[in-house]
Motif scaffolding. Sequence first.
Motif, PDB file in Angstrom:
ATOM      1  N   LYS A  48     -51.106  38.738  -1.797  1.00  0.00           N
ATOM      2  CA  LYS A  48     -51.191  38.901  -3.388  1.00  0.00           C
ATOM      3  C   LYS A  48     -49.842  38.070  -3.813  1.00  0.00           C
ATOM      4  CE  LYS A  48     -53.392  43.030  -3.682  1.00  0.00           C
ATOM      5  NZ  LYS A  48     -53.535  44.437  -4.527  1.00  0.00           N
ATOM      6  N   VAL A  49     -49.566  36.936  -2.860  1.00  0.00           N
ATOM      7  CA  VAL A  49     -48.547  35.775  -3.233  1.00  0.00           C
ATOM      8  C   VAL A  49     -49.125  35.386  -4.897  1.00  0.00           C
ATOM      9  CG1 VAL A  49     -47.401  33.669  -3.196  1.00  0.00           C
ATOM     10  CG2 VAL A  49     -48.142  35.183  -1.150  1.00  0.00           C
ATOM     11  N   GLY A  50     -48.066  35.258  -5.568  1.00  0.00           N
ATOM     12  CA  GLY A  50     -48.525  34.956  -7.167  1.00  0.00           C
ATOM     13  C   GLY A  50     -48.341  35.788  -8.158  1.00  0.00           C
ATOM     14  N   VAL A  51     -48.053  37.288  -7.702  1.00  0.00           N
ATOM     15  CA  VAL A  51     -47.924  38.153  -8.547  1.00  0.00           C
ATOM     16  C   VAL A  51     -46.646  38.179  -9.393  1.00  0.00           C
ATOM     17  CG1 VAL A  51     -46.752  40.039  -6.904  1.00  0.00           C
ATOM     18  CG2 VAL A  51     -48.161  40.869  -8.761  1.00  0.00           C
ATOM     19  N   ALA A 164     -47.288  29.949  -7.364  1.00  0.00           N
ATOM     20  CA  ALA A 164     -48.352  30.457  -8.225  1.00  0.00           C
ATOM     21  C   ALA A 164     -49.267  31.301  -7.234  1.00  0.00           C
ATOM     22  CB  ALA A 164     -48.844  29.141  -8.851  1.00  0.00           C
ATOM     23  N   GLY A 165     -48.961  31.040  -6.038  1.00  0.00           N
ATOM     24  CA  GLY A 165     -50.254  31.764  -5.040  1.00  0.00           C
ATOM     25  C   GLY A 165     -51.373  30.860  -4.856  1.00  0.00           C
ATOM     26  N   GLY A 166     -52.374  31.261  -4.207  1.00  0.00           N
ATOM     27  CA  GLY A 166     -53.556  30.616  -3.785  1.00  0.00           C
ATOM     28  C   GLY A 166     -54.897  31.366  -4.573  1.00  0.00           C
ATOM     29  N   LEU A 167     -55.780  30.683  -4.296  1.00  0.00           N
ATOM     30  CA  LEU A 167     -57.168  31.061  -4.898  1.00  0.00           C
ATOM     31  C   LEU A 167     -57.473  32.681  -4.228  1.00  0.00           C
ATOM     32  CD1 LEU A 167     -59.438  27.880  -4.782  1.00  0.00           C
ATOM     33  CD2 LEU A 167     -58.389  28.877  -6.579  1.00  0.00           C
ATOM     34  N   SER A 168     -57.537  32.784  -3.162  1.00  0.00           N
ATOM     35  CA  SER A 168     -57.787  34.111  -2.585  1.00  0.00           C
ATOM     36  C   SER A 168     -56.927  35.061  -2.961  1.00  0.00           C
ATOM     37  CB  SER A 168     -57.811  34.204  -1.128  1.00  0.00           C
ATOM     38  OG  SER A 168     -56.390  33.610  -0.583  1.00  0.00           O
ATOM     39  N   LYS A 171     -57.152  35.988  -6.670  1.00  0.00           N
ATOM     40  CA  LYS A 171     -58.095  36.874  -7.058  1.00  0.00           C
ATOM     41  C   LYS A 171     -57.876  38.392  -6.720  1.00  0.00           C
ATOM     42  CE  LYS A 171     -63.126  37.143  -5.588  1.00  0.00           C
ATOM     43  NZ  LYS A 171     -64.263  36.561  -4.733  1.00  0.00           N
ATOM     44  N   ALA A 172     -56.917  38.632  -5.600  1.00  0.00           N
ATOM     45  CA  ALA A 172     -56.985  39.900  -5.114  1.00  0.00           C
ATOM     46  C   ALA A 172     -55.964  40.747  -6.078  1.00  0.00           C
ATOM     47  CB  ALA A 172     -56.351  39.717  -3.856  1.00  0.00           C
ATOM     48  N   ILE A 173     -55.171  39.727  -6.956  1.00  0.00           N
ATOM     49  CA  ILE A 173     -54.158  40.566  -7.771  1.00  0.00           C
ATOM     50  C   ILE A 173     -54.891  41.361  -8.909  1.00  0.00           C
ATOM     51  CG2 ILE A 173     -51.894  40.396  -9.282  1.00  0.00           C
ATOM     52  CD1 ILE A 173     -51.524  37.906  -7.388  1.00  0.00           C
ATOM     53  N   VAL A 178     -49.490  43.858 -11.148  1.00  0.00           N
ATOM     54  CA  VAL A 178     -48.325  43.129 -12.010  1.00  0.00           C
ATOM     55  C   VAL A 178     -47.533  44.331 -12.498  1.00  0.00           C
ATOM     56  CG1 VAL A 178     -48.017  41.929 -14.179  1.00  0.00           C
ATOM     57  CG2 VAL A 178     -49.869  41.349 -12.590  1.00  0.00           C
ATOM     58  N   VAL A 179     -47.884  45.573 -13.123  1.00  0.00           N
ATOM     59  CA  VAL A 179     -47.133  46.441 -13.391  1.00  0.00           C
ATOM     60  C   VAL A 179     -46.343  47.212 -12.166  1.00  0.00           C
ATOM     61  CG1 VAL A 179     -47.200  48.778 -14.598  1.00  0.00           C
ATOM     62  CG2 VAL A 179     -48.802  47.087 -15.391  1.00  0.00           C
ATOM     63  N   LYS A 180     -46.578  47.201 -11.208  1.00  0.00           N
ATOM     64  CA  LYS A 180     -46.014  47.800 -10.069  1.00  0.00           C
ATOM     65  C   LYS A 180     -44.832  46.520  -9.694  1.00  0.00           C
ATOM     66  CE  LYS A 180     -46.547  48.970  -5.111  1.00  0.00           C
ATOM     67  NZ  LYS A 180     -45.967  48.181  -4.377  1.00  0.00           N
ATOM     68  N   ALA A 181     -45.253  45.388  -9.715  1.00  0.00           N
ATOM     69  CA  ALA A 181     -44.307  44.295  -9.548  1.00  0.00           C
ATOM     70  C   ALA A 181     -42.993  44.301 -10.669  1.00  0.00           C
ATOM     71  CB  ALA A 181     -44.756  42.887  -9.613  1.00  0.00           C
ATOM     72  N   TYR A 182     -43.382  44.541 -11.595  1.00  0.00           N
ATOM     73  CA  TYR A 182     -42.439  45.013 -12.804  1.00  0.00           C
ATOM     74  C   TYR A 182     -41.535  46.094 -12.538  1.00  0.00           C
ATOM     75  CZ  TYR A 182     -40.582  46.206 -17.361  1.00  0.00           C
ATOM     76  OH  TYR A 182     -39.697  46.656 -18.681  1.00  0.00           O
ATOM     77  N   ASN A 183     -42.317  47.171 -12.283  1.00  0.00           N
ATOM     78  CA  ASN A 183     -41.286  48.386 -12.043  1.00  0.00           C
ATOM     79  C   ASN A 183     -40.356  48.256 -10.978  1.00  0.00           C
ATOM     80  OD1 ASN A 183     -42.452  49.779 -14.261  1.00  0.00           O
ATOM     81  ND2 ASN A 183     -44.277  50.617 -12.838  1.00  0.00           N
ATOM     82  N   GLU A 184     -40.600  47.256 -10.023  1.00  0.00           N
ATOM     83  CA  GLU A 184     -40.039  47.101  -8.848  1.00  0.00           C
ATOM     84  C   GLU A 184     -38.704  46.171  -9.072  1.00  0.00           C
ATOM     85  OE1 GLU A 184     -42.570  45.976  -5.902  1.00  0.00           O
ATOM     86  OE2 GLU A 184     -43.306  47.911  -5.153  1.00  0.00           O
ATOM     87  N   LYS A 185     -39.164  45.249 -10.154  1.00  0.00           N
ATOM     88  CA  LYS A 185     -38.073  43.957 -10.139  1.00  0.00           C
ATOM     89  C   LYS A 185     -37.291  44.369 -11.233  1.00  0.00           C
ATOM     90  CE  LYS A 185     -41.421  40.865  -8.381  1.00  0.00           C
ATOM     91  NZ  LYS A 185     -40.581  40.067  -7.195  1.00  0.00           N
ATOM     92  N   PHE A 186     -37.590  45.029 -12.236  1.00  0.00           N
ATOM     93  CA  PHE A 186     -36.798  45.092 -13.565  1.00  0.00           C
ATOM     94  C   PHE A 186     -36.122  46.228 -13.581  1.00  0.00           C
ATOM     95  CE2 PHE A 186     -39.262  41.217 -14.563  1.00  0.00           C
ATOM     96  CZ  PHE A 186     -38.746  40.825 -15.856  1.00  0.00           C
ATOM     97  N   HIS A 187     -34.939  46.137 -12.978  1.00  0.00           N
ATOM     98  CA  HIS A 187     -33.854  47.303 -12.978  1.00  0.00           C
ATOM     99  C   HIS A 187     -32.559  46.904 -12.839  1.00  0.00           C
ATOM    100  CE1 HIS A 187     -32.793  46.836  -8.761  1.00  0.00           C
ATOM    101  NE2 HIS A 187     -33.911  46.754  -8.553  1.00  0.00           N
TER     102      HIS A 187
END
Length: 223
Positions: A48-51, A164-168, A171-173, A178-187
């Motif tokens: 899920k590169v690009g999240v 930015a990630g790739g097409l595949s 599509k998987a994200i 995105v919300v999970k990435a926010y919760n993990e990064k923004f602290h």
Amino acid sequence: MTIFLKYLSMLLLAAPEPKIIMESDPTLLVTTVNVVVQSGASDDPVNKVGVSNLLAELMLRGTRQRDRAKFQQELEKMGATLNASATHDGIVIDGKVIKENTDRFLALLTEAMIGPAFSAKEFAALKKEVTAEILHQKNANKRLGGLLLRKGVVAGTQLKYPVAGGLSTIKAITLKDVVKAYNEKFHRGNMVFGVATAAPADKIKNTFKAAWLKLPEGVKKEK
């Protein structure tokens, strides 16, 4: 011994301070702000590169208090610009505003940082935009050098994947990703604030600290 224990207890209970790089100059006509989140695309799951890139883009597309249009209108009213972008190492939110509107601008920045809307409608539109941009880059001859570099020099590392990630992977994200990435990064442990302004240093630092304290506790992830 009682006094010593009381003093030690106060030190342990004292809230740590946010990392703030400050330049206070009364001659400045514009306030410039940079907020750096010390976690970027290199921390994205391989499938899920690009999240991180989607997260950065989506944060400024509406908050819990204003939709995207109203948020942008408020920026325009105060003569401000605000952008967010992801790199391999982090997410950077940067902006400028005329000095008279510094307080309003920082309030709006805090609103985006603490309470992004994560609108399903905006997320769907953003995925289409990013997918179109990836397709465009794949068809651009000038991008071939960068692709070859990733396959050769940085092969075997997370740098081989574009931010930015790739097409595949795009599509998987999902929006949940995105919300999970926010919760993990923004602290608190991940945040660094930088500002150059004519406003009093103590006032600005207190504003940043108030925003920082609204984030969950956490420590910077070691690579």
